[in-house]
Structures are given as C-alpha cells and as structure tokens.
Design a protein around this motif. Structure first.
Motif, PDB file in Angstrom:
ATOM      1  N   HIS A 233       5.537 -15.860 -70.538  1.00  0.00           N
ATOM      2  CA  HIS A 233       4.812 -14.668 -71.109  1.00  0.00           C
ATOM      3  C   HIS A 233       3.522 -15.039 -70.843  1.00  0.00           C
ATOM      4  O   HIS A 233       2.652 -13.851 -71.058  1.00  0.00           O
ATOM      5  N   GLU A 234       3.024 -15.988 -70.201  1.00  0.00           N
ATOM      6  CA  GLU A 234       1.510 -16.041 -70.010  1.00  0.00           C
ATOM      7  C   GLU A 234       1.240 -15.759 -68.680  1.00  0.00           C
ATOM      8  O   GLU A 234       0.065 -15.543 -68.224  1.00  0.00           O
ATOM      9  N   LEU A 235       2.107 -15.214 -67.780  1.00  0.00           N
ATOM     10  CA  LEU A 235       1.961 -14.926 -66.371  1.00  0.00           C
ATOM     11  C   LEU A 235       0.958 -13.882 -66.074  1.00  0.00           C
ATOM     12  O   LEU A 235      -0.017 -13.798 -65.537  1.00  0.00           O
ATOM     13  N   GLN A 236       1.186 -12.737 -66.902  1.00  0.00           N
ATOM     14  CA  GLN A 236       0.430 -11.647 -66.619  1.00  0.00           C
ATOM     15  C   GLN A 236      -1.106 -11.647 -67.250  1.00  0.00           C
ATOM     16  O   GLN A 236      -1.961 -11.414 -66.407  1.00  0.00           O
ATOM     17  N   PRO A 237      -1.249 -12.088 -68.396  1.00  0.00           N
ATOM     18  CA  PRO A 237      -2.588 -12.480 -68.697  1.00  0.00           C
ATOM     19  C   PRO A 237      -3.305 -13.651 -67.671  1.00  0.00           C
ATOM     20  O   PRO A 237      -4.409 -13.402 -67.491  1.00  0.00           O
ATOM     21  N   PHE A 238      -2.486 -14.285 -67.354  1.00  0.00           N
ATOM     22  CA  PHE A 238      -3.031 -15.349 -66.171  1.00  0.00           C
ATOM     23  C   PHE A 238      -3.462 -14.597 -65.100  1.00  0.00           C
ATOM     24  O   PHE A 238      -4.684 -14.879 -64.321  1.00  0.00           O
ATOM     25  N   HIS A 239      -2.454 -13.582 -64.371  1.00  0.00           N
ATOM     26  CA  HIS A 239      -3.143 -13.237 -63.188  1.00  0.00           C
ATOM     27  C   HIS A 239      -4.106 -12.198 -63.455  1.00  0.00           C
ATOM     28  O   HIS A 239      -4.995 -12.026 -62.601  1.00  0.00           O
ATOM     29  N   THR A 240      -4.196 -11.563 -64.612  1.00  0.00           N
ATOM     30  CA  THR A 240      -5.217 -10.711 -64.904  1.00  0.00           C
ATOM     31  C   THR A 240      -6.537 -11.531 -65.015  1.00  0.00           C
ATOM     32  O   THR A 240      -7.703 -10.921 -64.328  1.00  0.00           O
ATOM     33  N   PHE A 241      -6.543 -12.623 -65.377  1.00  0.00           N
ATOM     34  CA  PHE A 241      -7.790 -13.481 -65.423  1.00  0.00           C
ATOM     35  C   PHE A 241      -8.048 -13.925 -64.203  1.00  0.00           C
ATOM     36  O   PHE A 241      -9.386 -13.976 -63.877  1.00  0.00           O
ATOM     37  N   LEU A 242      -7.358 -14.582 -63.426  1.00  0.00           N
ATOM     38  CA  LEU A 242      -7.616 -14.749 -62.071  1.00  0.00           C
ATOM     39  C   LEU A 242      -8.055 -13.660 -61.066  1.00  0.00           C
ATOM     40  O   LEU A 242      -9.189 -13.806 -60.319  1.00  0.00           O
ATOM     41  N   ASP A 243      -7.591 -12.460 -61.361  1.00  0.00           N
ATOM     42  CA  ASP A 243      -8.235 -11.232 -60.914  1.00  0.00           C
ATOM     43  C   ASP A 243      -9.715 -11.029 -61.238  1.00  0.00           C
ATOM     44  O   ASP A 243     -10.457 -10.752 -60.330  1.00  0.00           O
ATOM     45  N   SER A 244     -10.039 -11.272 -62.584  1.00  0.00           N
ATOM     46  CA  SER A 244     -11.440 -11.276 -62.902  1.00  0.00           C
ATOM     47  C   SER A 244     -12.161 -12.219 -62.221  1.00  0.00           C
ATOM     48  O   SER A 244     -13.454 -11.993 -62.190  1.00  0.00           O
ATOM     49  N   LEU A 245     -11.527 -13.322 -61.575  1.00  0.00           N
ATOM     50  CA  LEU A 245     -12.604 -14.363 -61.127  1.00  0.00           C
ATOM     51  C   LEU A 245     -12.683 -14.180 -59.602  1.00  0.00           C
ATOM     52  O   LEU A 245     -13.167 -14.933 -58.930  1.00  0.00           O
ATOM     53  N   GLY A 246     -12.017 -13.009 -59.281  1.00  0.00           N
ATOM     54  CA  GLY A 246     -12.062 -12.739 -57.799  1.00  0.00           C
ATOM     55  C   GLY A 246     -11.051 -13.638 -56.793  1.00  0.00           C
ATOM     56  O   GLY A 246     -11.320 -13.549 -55.621  1.00  0.00           O
ATOM     57  N   ILE A 247     -10.053 -14.076 -57.478  1.00  0.00           N
ATOM     58  CA  ILE A 247      -9.077 -14.856 -56.851  1.00  0.00           C
ATOM     59  C   ILE A 247      -8.039 -14.056 -56.186  1.00  0.00           C
ATOM     60  O   ILE A 247      -7.629 -13.125 -57.001  1.00  0.00           O
ATOM     61  N   ALA A 248      -7.982 -13.625 -54.969  1.00  0.00           N
ATOM     62  CA  ALA A 248      -6.960 -12.536 -54.131  1.00  0.00           C
ATOM     63  C   ALA A 248      -5.329 -13.059 -54.662  1.00  0.00           C
ATOM     64  O   ALA A 248      -5.103 -14.208 -55.159  1.00  0.00           O
ATOM     65  N   PRO A 249      -4.789 -12.314 -54.754  1.00  0.00           N
ATOM     66  CA  PRO A 249      -3.161 -12.343 -55.374  1.00  0.00           C
ATOM     67  C   PRO A 249      -2.458 -13.378 -54.323  1.00  0.00           C
ATOM     68  O   PRO A 249      -1.698 -14.002 -55.038  1.00  0.00           O
ATOM     69  N   GLU A 250      -2.583 -13.288 -53.091  1.00  0.00           N
ATOM     70  CA  GLU A 250      -1.958 -14.310 -52.479  1.00  0.00           C
ATOM     71  C   GLU A 250      -2.721 -15.669 -52.402  1.00  0.00           C
ATOM     72  O   GLU A 250      -1.824 -16.671 -52.272  1.00  0.00           O
ATOM     73  N   ASP A 251      -3.552 -15.925 -53.351  1.00  0.00           N
ATOM     74  CA  ASP A 251      -3.979 -17.196 -53.506  1.00  0.00           C
ATOM     75  C   ASP A 251      -4.022 -17.794 -54.988  1.00  0.00           C
ATOM     76  O   ASP A 251      -4.404 -18.720 -55.422  1.00  0.00           O
ATOM     77  N   GLN A 252      -3.008 -16.796 -55.696  1.00  0.00           N
ATOM     78  CA  GLN A 252      -2.785 -17.263 -57.003  1.00  0.00           C
ATOM     79  C   GLN A 252      -1.195 -18.005 -57.078  1.00  0.00           C
ATOM     80  O   GLN A 252      -0.284 -17.212 -57.018  1.00  0.00           O
ATOM     81  N   VAL A 253      -1.191 -19.105 -57.286  1.00  0.00           N
ATOM     82  CA  VAL A 253       0.058 -19.876 -56.761  1.00  0.00           C
ATOM     83  C   VAL A 253       0.752 -20.234 -58.404  1.00  0.00           C
ATOM     84  O   VAL A 253       0.285 -20.939 -59.184  1.00  0.00           O
TER      85      VAL A 253
END
Length: 334
Positions: A233-253
């Motif tokens: 359940h934490e995946l979507q908030p985590f991806h949203t946070f990484l997006d806000s940091l400027g981490i590219a989707p392919e660099d979110q492991v």
C-alpha cells in the motif's frame, strides 16, 4: 545393410515420448556393432540424439534439448552484470540487511588490486555493467580509486545509504566520473516512520539529504526500496515522493524483502529459484548479491580468472533449468 526391424522399433518407441525425453531401444542379441551404427546413422538423419549404449540397449533422446538459457530477458544472462562487495562494514545496522552489515562487522575489503583486475577481466569476459556494494562503500578511504578503476572500464553503479556525503567523503564523491557512474541510494518509504524503523532514527532524513546532494553534484541517482510483505500500500505514495525529488521512473527500484542475512522473514531464495547475478566478495564468487554472505550460494573461492567463474555459474544455471524443463515433460497416456 539397413536393419529395418530396429528402425521400426526406433520410430515406435520415440513416438511415445516427448521432445527432449529419452527412450531405451533394445538392440537384440549377438553382435551389436552394426546395429549401433544403424541407430547412430538414423539418429543423425532424423534429428535425434544417441546418448549411449548400455545393457544391450541404445539410450536415445528424442530431438535435441532446447538451450536452457534461451528466452532469458535482456540483461538476465549470468555475467551480463558483475557485482562486487567492496566491504561488509557499515555505519548502519539495518534489521533486514542481507549481508549482515553493521558498525561491528569485519570489513573484509575486496581491495584496489582485486577490483582493478576484476574490472579489466570483466571487459574481456563480456560484462556490460559493474555494480559496487557493501556494507557501506563510503567508509573506505580509497573508494574514489576503486570507483575510478571500474568507470575506466565499464559503466558502474555504486550502492550507498547516502548518509556520508560530507568532509573528505564528499570530496571523494566529487572526484568520481559523473558520465560513467550512477549512485543507487537506499530509501524505503515516503515518510520517516517505515524507513527509520528498520534502519535507525534519523536515517530517512539523512538519506533524503544524500539524494539531494548527489543530484546537486551532477550524478544520476537511482533510489532502491526494500519492502516487506504487507507494505504494498506504500508503493504509490513512495513513487509520488520520488517523482517530487526528480527521480526518473526507471530509476525507482522496488525489491521484496529476502529471508537472508539479518532478516527473520521474507522471500525464500535458493540457487534453484534465483536467476544468478555473478557476485564477487573477498571470500569468493557467489550466486547472487542477496546471498553473498551465505555459504550455500558460494560458487567458488577462486575469484580469478573471472571468465572461468562466470562460465561455472552459467553451467550450473543451465543444468538447473534443464532439470526443471525435464520435470515438466508431456507424458502420453493415449
């Protein structure tokens, strides 16, 4: 002269087994030499394989087995990437660390001489990417030299908790090749609670600060999270946070927790269930970086020549896959 009886027997017996399976075809009494020659010639013409002759019978495989390594996704062939454990000591003591790293763990450093040789031999062995991990590599006083030995040879990823980018360690980071090096920083959640519960109070804030420092210094930054079961359940908030940091989707492991090292739960990973990623430590060559502190996945204590170690991993992996394929053969009942 062709023995038509044996040919008919070959056709009948092989028709009853699946491709890749074997059949025993009796050769009859008397001199079996000419009959064996007939069998060998028939197999060569029909695309079957004479394995051996024993106890008065020819053991024949129907067709030729497919390459067990065929169909692997790009980048999954063992030896495409080479992992190196630069050290095992760490400034953190994460409660699910697969390498059992902590401030009290012995360093067991790979060392500049072996890293330089491994990087050179990796090129000749067809490796396309090097990955440096630990422990925490930034504890090493010569880390910039280790990284340079790797980036001079191949594109390299350096795994770190991102918490030590200050003072002399920041200067070492600044000496690294931004064009050939990516930093992979560990971060387990979008807010401190989950991350800090496993890695220590305050570690989330320092990791996020490390991500920003690395970005400001011009490095490509990947972020890797370890998620135990039940935390999807934490995946979507985590991806949203990484997006806000400027981490590219392919660099979110995102990786699942493995029941290895310090972890008392997680996925059960064995040699038979893991696609290998050749991993070198000061103690030898291991099947996969998630199990590089476990003797059950030690392939060989001989690190060099690297090409031979990679070949041995591929041979064992091919054998495991071939046995798995053989276990799922068609069995004709009608």
């Amino acid at each position: 002269m062709v023995n038509h009886g044996i040919v008919l027997d070959l056709v009948e017996r092989l028709a009853a087994v699946a491709d890749g399976a074997t059949a025993a075809v009796p050769l009859g009494p008397g001199d079996q030499g000419p009959v064996t020659q007939t069998v060998a010639a028939w197999c060569a013409r029909t695309g079957n394989e004479l394995l051996e002759v024993r106890d008065g019978a020819a053991i024949i495989r129907r067709g030729h087995p497919p390459d067990p390594l065929a169909g692997l996704a790009s980048g999954q062939m063992p030896g495409t990437r080479l992992w190196m454990y630069t050290n095992f000591d760490c400034n953190l003591a994460c409660d699910y660390c697969c390498a059992r790293s902590s401030p009290q763990t012995a360093r067991r450093a790979l060392g500049i001489d072996r890293v330089r040789r491994l990087a050179g031999e990796a090129v000749q062995a067809g490796v396309s990417e090097l990955l440096l991990t630990g422990g925490e590599p930034f504890l090493l006083p010569d880390l910039d030299d280790l990284v340079a030995a790797c980036t001079d040879a191949l594109p390299t990823t350096l795994l770190t908790n991102g918490m030590l980018f200050r003072g002399n360690r920041l200067e070492r980071l600044r000496r690294m090749d931004r064009d050939r090096l990516a930093l992979q920083i560990s971060l387990d959640s979008a807010t401190p609670d989950t991350h800090d519960s496993h890695r220590g109070t305050g570690s989330w804030a320092r990791a996020v600060a490390g991500i920003r420092i690395a970005q400001d210094e011009g490095f490509r930054v990947r972020v890797a999270a370890t998620l135990p079961a039940g935390q999807s359940h934490e995946l979507q908030p985590f991806h949203t946070f990484l997006d806000s940091l400027g981490i590219a989707p392919e660099d979110q492991v995102i990786r699942a927790l493995a029941h290895r090292g310090n972890a008392d739960a997680g996925l059960e990973l064995t040699i038979e269930s893991l696609i290998p990623e050749v991993t070198v430590t000061a103690d030898g060559v291991y099947w996969h970086p998630v199990s590089a502190d476990d003797t059950d996945q030690l392939v060989t204590a001989e690190i060099f020549p690297l090409a031979e170690a990679i070949a041995e991993v591929r041979r064992r992996f091919s054998d495991y896959r071939a046995r798995a394929n053989a276990a799922t053969q068609w069995f004709p009942c009608a």
